[in-house]
Write a protein that holds these residues in place. Sequence first.
Motif, PDB file in Angstrom:
ATOM      1  N   THR B   7       5.884  -9.668  -9.292  1.00 15.53           N
ATOM      2  CA  THR B   7       6.262  -8.451  -8.574  1.00 15.53           C
ATOM      3  C   THR B   7       5.336  -8.214  -7.390  1.00 15.53           C
ATOM      4  N   ALA B   8       4.033  -8.355  -7.618  1.00 17.63           N
ATOM      5  CA  ALA B   8       3.071  -8.163  -6.530  1.00 17.63           C
ATOM      6  C   ALA B   8       3.313  -9.182  -5.420  1.00 17.63           C
ATOM      7  N   HIS B   9       3.582 -10.432  -5.809  1.00 17.97           N
ATOM      8  CA  HIS B   9       3.871 -11.471  -4.816  1.00 17.97           C
ATOM      9  C   HIS B   9       5.050 -11.049  -3.946  1.00 17.97           C
ATOM     10  N   GLN B 118      -2.798   0.192  -2.634  1.00 16.59           N
ATOM     11  CA  GLN B 118      -3.228   1.538  -2.255  1.00 16.59           C
ATOM     12  C   GLN B 118      -3.038   2.526  -3.410  1.00 16.59           C
ATOM     13  N   ASP B 119      -3.808   3.595  -3.376  1.00 21.42           N
ATOM     14  CA  ASP B 119      -3.647   4.650  -4.387  1.00 21.42           C
ATOM     15  C   ASP B 119      -2.232   5.228  -4.370  1.00 21.42           C
ATOM     16  N   SER B 120      -1.584   5.113  -3.224  1.00 26.25           N
ATOM     17  CA  SER B 120      -0.227   5.652  -3.101  1.00 26.25           C
ATOM     18  C   SER B 120       0.817   4.752  -3.757  1.00 26.25           C
ATOM     19  N   GLY B 121       0.374   3.583  -4.273  1.00 29.95           N
ATOM     20  CA  GLY B 121       1.292   2.708  -4.997  1.00 29.95           C
ATOM     21  C   GLY B 121       2.032   1.707  -4.134  1.00 29.95           C
ATOM     22  N   VAL B 122       1.457   1.347  -3.004  1.00 25.74           N
ATOM     23  CA  VAL B 122       2.062   0.320  -2.144  1.00 25.74           C
ATOM     24  C   VAL B 122       0.970  -0.645  -1.686  1.00 25.74           C
ATOM     25  N   TRP B 123       1.395  -1.840  -1.279  1.00 27.63           N
ATOM     26  CA  TRP B 123       0.481  -2.793  -0.668  1.00 27.63           C
ATOM     27  C   TRP B 123       0.414  -2.541   0.832  1.00 27.63           C
TER      28      TRP B 123
END
Lengths: 138, 134
Positions: B7-9, B118-123
């Motif tokens: 998922t991160a990829h 990020q703390d906001s939940g995005v890369w």
Amino acid sequence: MSNDLEEPEDDDAAAVSALIDSFRDAGRAGDLDAFMANFADDAVLMLSDRLGDANKEDVREYFSFLTDHAFDQKISKDEIQVCGDWAFARVTFDGYLNPKPGIEGEPSRVVSRHFMVLKREQDGMWKLARDIWIRPSE
Amino acid sequence: MPNREKTAHDEVSAVIDDFWVTQRAGDLDAFMNVFAEDALWMLPNQREDGNKAEAREYYGFLTNYTFDVQMTKDEIQVSGADWAFARVTFEGHLNPKPEVEGESTTILGRHFMVFKWQDSGVWKIARDIWIMLD
């Protein structure tokens, strides 16, 4: 130029920092074998003179000038981040490339800013796995 | 349960797409939004790091130019939960917008990007360095 970072935060950061030092030391000694020993066998470099990746064999050829030249450079470790078995470091090398005694030639000014990725090998040793650099103007 | 690393990829890959889509559109605001607020750039020819304000100034030409480039994601690696890096090759042209006079410029180069969760939940892109190839 001094090392800009404070003391490494942990053993891994210290090991990464030591590997960067060993690049500087091997370059100063003009010791190509010692220099290349810092690279992982599957290292990949992004060189500015070619479109594709350079492998370790290409890198050895690229740095073959160390057989008759040696760096006199200081380093600044601008950043070291360790994340699991990977780490990255931003490092500035600043100094000269000098011909070894008996070799004709003039010192060349060499400044480069590197983005290095390091990987922990199966034996626990850190090696350089990726490298890209720019050459800032004076 | 989803494979977090895969998922991160995919999420990092999508950020790279956004990087180029916004450049192609010449949308400076959207382009800058793919970078973290504390991102650092190792800009060509510069001795010091660039921060986001300086990078925005550097990319100010996007108000007058658009990129028409093809890019290749040479490598994406996710390092733990919070970091990833990618190597990208780009090739194409930098073109003046229709209302701007100027010539098209051929460009070929390679980026090395580092991404931070990020703390906001995005890369977002946290570090960027690139080389231009002759």
